[in-house]
Design a protein around this motif. Structure first.
Motif, PDB file in Angstrom:
ATOM      1  N   ALA A  58      13.378  35.088  -2.501  1.00  0.00           N
ATOM      2  CA  ALA A  58      12.409  35.480  -1.475  1.00  0.00           C
ATOM      3  C   ALA A  58      11.623  34.281  -0.979  1.00  0.00           C
ATOM      4  CB  ALA A  58      11.471  36.549  -2.026  1.00  0.00           C
ATOM      5  N   ILE A  59      11.197  33.410  -1.888  1.00  0.00           N
ATOM      6  CA  ILE A  59      10.449  32.216  -1.505  1.00  0.00           C
ATOM      7  C   ILE A  59      11.298  31.326  -0.604  1.00  0.00           C
ATOM      8  CG2 ILE A  59       9.486  30.062  -2.391  1.00  0.00           C
ATOM      9  CD1 ILE A  59       7.614  32.353  -2.810  1.00  0.00           C
ATOM     10  N   ALA A  60      12.566  31.154  -0.964  1.00  0.00           N
ATOM     11  CA  ALA A  60      13.447  30.314  -0.141  1.00  0.00           C
ATOM     12  C   ALA A  60      13.614  30.908   1.250  1.00  0.00           C
ATOM     13  CB  ALA A  60      14.812  30.174  -0.826  1.00  0.00           C
ATOM     14  N   LEU A  61      13.729  32.224   1.321  1.00  0.00           N
ATOM     15  CA  LEU A  61      13.887  32.891   2.611  1.00  0.00           C
ATOM     16  C   LEU A  61      12.640  32.721   3.470  1.00  0.00           C
ATOM     17  CD1 LEU A  61      16.077  34.587   4.007  1.00  0.00           C
ATOM     18  CD2 LEU A  61      14.984  36.631   3.054  1.00  0.00           C
ATOM     19  N   ILE A  62      11.486  32.849   2.860  1.00  0.00           N
ATOM     20  CA  ILE A  62      10.231  32.686   3.597  1.00  0.00           C
ATOM     21  C   ILE A  62      10.096  31.257   4.126  1.00  0.00           C
ATOM     22  CG2 ILE A  62       7.713  32.678   3.362  1.00  0.00           C
ATOM     23  CD1 ILE A  62       8.074  34.978   1.313  1.00  0.00           C
ATOM     24  N   ARG A  63      10.473  30.307   3.312  1.00  0.00           N
ATOM     25  CA  ARG A  63      10.357  28.912   3.732  1.00  0.00           C
ATOM     26  C   ARG A  63      11.262  28.608   4.922  1.00  0.00           C
ATOM     27  NH1 ARG A  63      10.490  26.574  -2.445  1.00  0.00           N
ATOM     28  NH2 ARG A  63       8.224  26.682  -2.864  1.00  0.00           N
ATOM     29  N   ARG A  64      12.417  29.269   5.024  1.00  0.00           N
ATOM     30  CA  ARG A  64      13.336  29.025   6.131  1.00  0.00           C
ATOM     31  C   ARG A  64      12.906  29.737   7.404  1.00  0.00           C
ATOM     32  NH1 ARG A  64      17.363  29.963   2.166  1.00  0.00           N
ATOM     33  NH2 ARG A  64      17.940  31.980   3.114  1.00  0.00           N
TER      34      ARG A  64
ATOM     35  N   ASP B 226       8.694  46.984  -3.564  1.00  0.00           N
ATOM     36  CA  ASP B 226       8.346  48.374  -3.856  1.00  0.00           C
ATOM     37  C   ASP B 226       8.582  48.665  -5.333  1.00  0.00           C
ATOM     38  OD1 ASP B 226       8.405  51.463  -3.726  1.00  0.00           O
ATOM     39  OD2 ASP B 226       7.939  50.873  -1.673  1.00  0.00           O
ATOM     40  N   CYS B 227       7.704  49.559  -5.888  1.00  0.00           N
ATOM     41  CA  CYS B 227       7.840  49.939  -7.297  1.00  0.00           C
ATOM     42  C   CYS B 227       8.875  51.041  -7.502  1.00  0.00           C
ATOM     43  CB  CYS B 227       6.494  50.394  -7.852  1.00  0.00           C
ATOM     44  SG  CYS B 227       5.890  51.950  -7.157  1.00  0.00           S
ATOM     45  N   ASP B 228       9.349  51.637  -6.408  1.00  0.00           N
ATOM     46  CA  ASP B 228      10.333  52.711  -6.487  1.00  0.00           C
ATOM     47  C   ASP B 228      11.713  52.132  -6.199  1.00  0.00           C
ATOM     48  OD1 ASP B 228      11.959  54.910  -6.216  1.00  0.00           O
ATOM     49  OD2 ASP B 228      10.545  56.068  -5.009  1.00  0.00           O
ATOM     50  N   PRO B 229      12.625  52.163  -7.172  1.00  0.00           N
ATOM     51  CA  PRO B 229      13.943  51.551  -6.934  1.00  0.00           C
ATOM     52  C   PRO B 229      14.718  52.221  -5.811  1.00  0.00           C
ATOM     53  CG  PRO B 229      13.940  52.852  -8.967  1.00  0.00           C
ATOM     54  CD  PRO B 229      12.513  52.733  -8.526  1.00  0.00           C
ATOM     55  N   ASN B 230      14.412  53.490  -5.536  1.00  0.00           N
ATOM     56  CA  ASN B 230      15.151  54.201  -4.495  1.00  0.00           C
ATOM     57  C   ASN B 230      14.778  53.762  -3.083  1.00  0.00           C
ATOM     58  OD1 ASN B 230      16.664  55.875  -6.246  1.00  0.00           O
ATOM     59  ND2 ASN B 230      14.873  57.166  -6.553  1.00  0.00           N
ATOM     60  N   GLU B 231      13.708  53.000  -2.938  1.00  0.00           N
ATOM     61  CA  GLU B 231      13.311  52.546  -1.595  1.00  0.00           C
ATOM     62  C   GLU B 231      14.050  51.286  -1.167  1.00  0.00           C
ATOM     63  OE1 GLU B 231      11.856  54.237   0.475  1.00  0.00           O
ATOM     64  OE2 GLU B 231      10.910  55.761  -0.764  1.00  0.00           O
ATOM     65  N   HIS B 232      14.713  50.603  -2.097  1.00  0.00           N
ATOM     66  CA  HIS B 232      15.407  49.360  -1.762  1.00  0.00           C
ATOM     67  C   HIS B 232      16.823  49.682  -1.295  1.00  0.00           C
ATOM     68  CE1 HIS B 232      12.199  46.870  -3.562  1.00  0.00           C
ATOM     69  NE2 HIS B 232      12.127  47.834  -4.459  1.00  0.00           N
ATOM     70  N   GLY B 233      16.975  49.881   0.003  1.00  0.00           N
ATOM     71  CA  GLY B 233      18.288  50.178   0.544  1.00  0.00           C
ATOM     72  C   GLY B 233      18.424  51.587   1.057  1.00  0.00           C
ATOM     73  N   ARG B 234      17.319  52.308   1.224  1.00  0.00           N
ATOM     74  CA  ARG B 234      17.421  53.690   1.706  1.00  0.00           C
ATOM     75  C   ARG B 234      17.983  53.755   3.125  1.00  0.00           C
ATOM     76  NH1 ARG B 234      15.016  58.337  -0.037  1.00  0.00           N
ATOM     77  NH2 ARG B 234      13.449  57.245  -1.271  1.00  0.00           N
ATOM     78  N   THR B 235      17.480  52.923   4.038  1.00  0.00           N
ATOM     79  CA  THR B 235      17.972  52.945   5.424  1.00  0.00           C
ATOM     80  C   THR B 235      18.568  51.611   5.862  1.00  0.00           C
ATOM     81  OG1 THR B 235      15.758  52.384   6.267  1.00  0.00           O
ATOM     82  CG2 THR B 235      16.314  54.725   6.114  1.00  0.00           C
ATOM     83  N   PHE B 236      18.400  50.569   5.069  1.00  0.00           N
ATOM     84  CA  PHE B 236      19.040  49.282   5.351  1.00  0.00           C
ATOM     85  C   PHE B 236      19.137  48.515   4.040  1.00  0.00           C
ATOM     86  CE2 PHE B 236      14.496  48.619   5.800  1.00  0.00           C
ATOM     87  CZ  PHE B 236      14.267  47.423   5.143  1.00  0.00           C
ATOM     88  N   GLN B 237      20.115  47.652   3.954  1.00  0.00           N
ATOM     89  CA  GLN B 237      20.254  46.831   2.751  1.00  0.00           C
ATOM     90  C   GLN B 237      19.430  45.567   2.926  1.00  0.00           C
ATOM     91  OE1 GLN B 237      24.218  45.952   1.404  1.00  0.00           O
ATOM     92  NE2 GLN B 237      23.544  44.188   0.208  1.00  0.00           N
ATOM     93  N   PRO B 238      18.386  45.368   2.112  1.00  0.00           N
ATOM     94  CA  PRO B 238      17.547  44.173   2.286  1.00  0.00           C
ATOM     95  C   PRO B 238      18.277  42.903   1.884  1.00  0.00           C
ATOM     96  CG  PRO B 238      16.920  45.372   0.299  1.00  0.00           C
ATOM     97  CD  PRO B 238      17.939  46.228   0.994  1.00  0.00           C
ATOM     98  N   THR B 239      17.889  41.818   2.500  1.00  0.00           N
ATOM     99  CA  THR B 239      18.413  40.518   2.102  1.00  0.00           C
ATOM    100  C   THR B 239      17.995  40.200   0.679  1.00  0.00           C
ATOM    101  OG1 THR B 239      18.105  39.825   4.407  1.00  0.00           O
ATOM    102  CG2 THR B 239      18.588  38.104   2.792  1.00  0.00           C
ATOM    103  N   VAL B 240      16.717  40.478   0.363  1.00  0.00           N
ATOM    104  CA  VAL B 240      16.189  40.298  -0.994  1.00  0.00           C
ATOM    105  C   VAL B 240      15.360  41.528  -1.342  1.00  0.00           C
ATOM    106  CG1 VAL B 240      14.749  38.918  -2.536  1.00  0.00           C
ATOM    107  CG2 VAL B 240      16.109  37.784  -0.755  1.00  0.00           C
ATOM    108  N   ALA B 241      15.609  42.093  -2.513  1.00  0.00           N
ATOM    109  CA  ALA B 241      14.839  43.241  -2.985  1.00  0.00           C
ATOM    110  C   ALA B 241      13.967  42.813  -4.162  1.00  0.00           C
ATOM    111  CB  ALA B 241      15.765  44.371  -3.407  1.00  0.00           C
ATOM    112  N   LEU B 242      12.654  42.992  -4.014  1.00  0.00           N
ATOM    113  CA  LEU B 242      11.715  42.706  -5.107  1.00  0.00           C
ATOM    114  C   LEU B 242      11.279  44.042  -5.685  1.00  0.00           C
ATOM    115  CD1 LEU B 242       9.542  39.822  -3.586  1.00  0.00           C
ATOM    116  CD2 LEU B 242      11.595  39.667  -5.021  1.00  0.00           C
ATOM    117  N   PHE B 243      11.952  44.457  -6.742  1.00  0.00           N
ATOM    118  CA  PHE B 243      11.679  45.737  -7.381  1.00  0.00           C
ATOM    119  C   PHE B 243      10.583  45.542  -8.430  1.00  0.00           C
ATOM    120  CE2 PHE B 243      13.211  48.520 -11.061  1.00  0.00           C
ATOM    121  CZ  PHE B 243      12.332  49.540 -10.739  1.00  0.00           C
ATOM    122  N   GLY B 244       9.421  46.102  -8.140  1.00  0.00           N
ATOM    123  CA  GLY B 244       8.310  45.969  -9.075  1.00  0.00           C
ATOM    124  C   GLY B 244       7.005  46.357  -8.409  1.00  0.00           C
ATOM    125  N   ASP B 245       5.954  46.312  -9.159  1.00  0.00           N
ATOM    126  CA  ASP B 245       4.625  46.635  -8.662  1.00  0.00           C
ATOM    127  C   ASP B 245       4.241  45.678  -7.531  1.00  0.00           C
ATOM    128  OD1 ASP B 245       1.839  47.924  -9.234  1.00  0.00           O
ATOM    129  OD2 ASP B 245       1.474  45.768  -9.245  1.00  0.00           O
TER     130      ASP B 245
END
Length: 591
Positions: free
Chosen positions: A204-210, A309-328
């Motif tokens: 995620a950090i690398a993506l933000i920097r680019r 997001d803290c809910d694993p089901n939200e990562h990819g519900r309507t699109f596949q994220p480039t990076v998923a940060l699963f956690g609080d």
């Protein structure tokens, strides 16, 4: 003699619950007796309607992070809770409903109301809560209360129902046999916190920097995680666009140069325009729902994405994220902030400033209008000039949410705006204001509702008056269900099913308020707005300011465009207006 109602009241107090909102019944009187013995720690607020008890508890939960507790009796009390429970379930608000029930040995007689008021409450509540339980015995009650608090506050927070039979409530409490204790981790949501894995944070950090044009969308999960400080730090480091969902408002102050307001069809024009120019969109505590994702046209195919997001089901519900940060959310932002140096995207910030100014110019034009009936932006501008940073604004559904989002800026980070967007049902604002006023007795509460929404729960004005709450209720009266009436006129022409008045009958909400013991003010011309608001704000108690507004005014940008263009609009076909875009994968590299 102590009874199990004492046990419930004692455990609620030990869990830090100061307020319980509800309506007593014969089956739950033991609870009310237990609360009455502990008024130094816990109080009961009598509502006029059980559905409103859930809305009041919802406001308490949003302002404290603790589970909002409401109580209802069996049958007709219980079956009024769904509106508030579904709102809390969809909006991830911790809530506990204490529900009365027939005695245990009567349960075979519940069908068809053979035993008075009986029905299958457990199956009913299972469909509208995170979980629901029927207490089977006196000895099971303490552990089931602990379970209720743990589930309500655990990621992802939500409402639960604890159904307590009459004979369990009234049974003697032998403190030597039935011990109590609380799990202090569940006093406030979230019950536990987790952190995303280190490799995902690095990606995620690398993506933000680019990124050259990064954007972050803050949702209600920022408030749920108590991550206001971390969100503010992250937005500042990002050097990019910061927008919010309606429930995420207050994640950052909207006075900041990079904050463009609410991303929603009835939200900020600048936010809607700018988000399409981003090359990276970070969805932070936002489920990318239909409205925030602009009918799922976002993210665009060329946009890289990060989901937090803290809910694993939200990562990819309507699109596949480039990076998923699963956690609080708070933990994830803290990790990002620890590794992310200050970014410098000067061209992007200049572009944000220019588009924001164009949007502000449009709003100034609307505010200046002297037309009759009154243009709602004129009202909102007068209200904004009188709001303090610590005042709490409660929005009802429909157009009110848009008028607030566009014309009442967030000047201070924090949860100062309460929106019913989990379900978006009419009638939230007046009972939620009761909950907010009891939770923050030193604050002024302001509600904004249309006449349709206000009609739903006008009876709770009596509660505001009885408790002498500092609530200013703004009613934007256009004599219509505004959203529906415009929809009918744009797409179906001559339908007239959304009219709320006739020439011979025009409800007077200011007069009704006065009859219920509040101050009532009626406004018809722009010059009357300021004096009416001044008088309402100066009043040490509740008031209603009813303002006659233009029935063709709308905050929805697409509606405005259609009305400007005129002509016939094609009737929407099922599956086309709100069609979910094809599920798509975000790019891994930025252009």
């Amino acid at each position: 003699m102590a009874h199990m109602g004492d046990l419930v009241a004692e455990m609620l107090a030990r869990y830090g619950v100061e307020l319980v909102f509800g309506m007593p019944g014969g089956q739950t009187t033991a609870l009310h007796d237990g609360i009455s013995r502990r008024t130094d720690r816990i109080r009961h607020v009598l509502m006029r309607d059980e559905r409103n008890a859930a809305y009041a508890a919802d406001a308490y939960a949003r302002l404290t992070g603790k589970p909002g507790v409401c109580d209802v009796t069996v049958g007709p009390g219980a079956n009024l809770l769904p509106a508030g429970f579904i709102e809390a379930l969809n909006a991830s608000i911790p809530m506990i409903g204490i529900v009365g029930e027939l005695p245990l040995d009567w349960l075979t007689l519940k069908d068809k109301g053979i035993a008075s008021q009986g029905f299958d409450q457990l199956s009913f509540f299972k469909t509208i809560t995170k979980d629901s339980w029927l207490v089977p015995s006196v000895t099971a009650l303490p552990e089931m209360i602990r379970t209720a608090f743990r589930v309500a506050t655990s990621p992802r927070p939500g409402p639960v129902a604890l159904i307590i039979p009459h004979d369990v409530f009234d049974a003697e409490w032998d403190e030597t046999l039935v011990k109590i204790g609380v799990d202090e981790r569940a006093i406030r949501a979230p019950f536990v916190r987790s952190a995303p894995v280190g490799s995902a944070v690095s990606e995620a950090i690398a993506l933000i920097r680019r990124a050259k044009r990064p954007a972050v969308v803050f949702g209600g999960g920022v408030h749920g995680a108590g991550a206001i400080a971390e969100a503010g730090d992250f937005a500042a480091r990002l050097s990019g666009l910061a927008v919010t969902s309606l429930t995420g408002r207050g994640a950052v102050a909207e006075t900041l140069p990079y904050a463009a307001g609410t991303l929603n069809p009835l939200g900020s024009w600048a936010a809607i325009e700018l988000i399409k120019e981003a090359d990276l969109v970070i969805w932070c505590g936002s489920k990318a729902s239909q409205n925030t994702a602009m009918n799922w046209t976002l993210p665009l195919p060329e946009q890289a994405t990060i989901t937090i997001d803290c809910d694993p089901n939200e990562h990819g519900r309507t699109f596949q994220p480039t990076v998923a940060l699963f956690g609080d959310v708070r933990e994830a932002l803290s990790l990002l902030n620890a590794s992310l140096e200050q970014q410098h995207n000067h061209d992007w910030l200049s572009r944000i400033a220019a588009v924001k100014e164009e949007g502000e110019a449009q709003k100034r034009e609307e505010i200046r209008s002297d037309r009759l009936p009154i243009n709602p932006p004129r009202v909102m501008a007068e209200l904004a000039a009188r709001l303090g940073e610590d005042d709490i604004v409660v929005s009802d559904a429909s157009f009110s949410a848009g008028w607030i989002a566009n014309f009442l800026p967030v000047r201070k980070a924090g949860r100062g705006f309460l929106y019913a967007r989990g379900q978006g049902g009419l009638g939230y604002s007046v009972p939620a204001a009761v909950g907010a006023a009891e939770t923050r007795p030193g604050s002024r509460i302001v509600t904004v509702a249309g006449d349709g929404a206000f009609s739903y729960t006008v009876g709770e004005l009596a509660t505001q008056a009885q408790r002498n709450q500092r609530v200013v209720n703004i009613v934007l009266n256009n004599g219509r269900l505004g959203w529906i009436q415009l929809w009918q006129e744009i797409f179906f022409k001559n339908v007239q099913s959304a009219l709320l008045e006739s020439q011979s009958c025009q409800p007077n909400f200011a007069g009704a308020a006065a009859a219920l013991g509040l101050k009532g003010f009626f406004v018809e011309t722009p010059d009357q707005i300021g004096p009416a608001l001044d008088a309402a704000f100066a009043h040490d108690g509740p008031s209603v300011v009813e303002i006659r507004v233009d029935d063709l005014a709308t905050p929805i940008h697409s509606f405005k465009r259609r009305m400007r263009e005129g002509g016939d609009s094609p009737r929407p076909r099922p599956g086309t207006v709100y069609k979910l875009r094809d599920w798509k994968q975000s790019p891994t590299l930025l252009g």
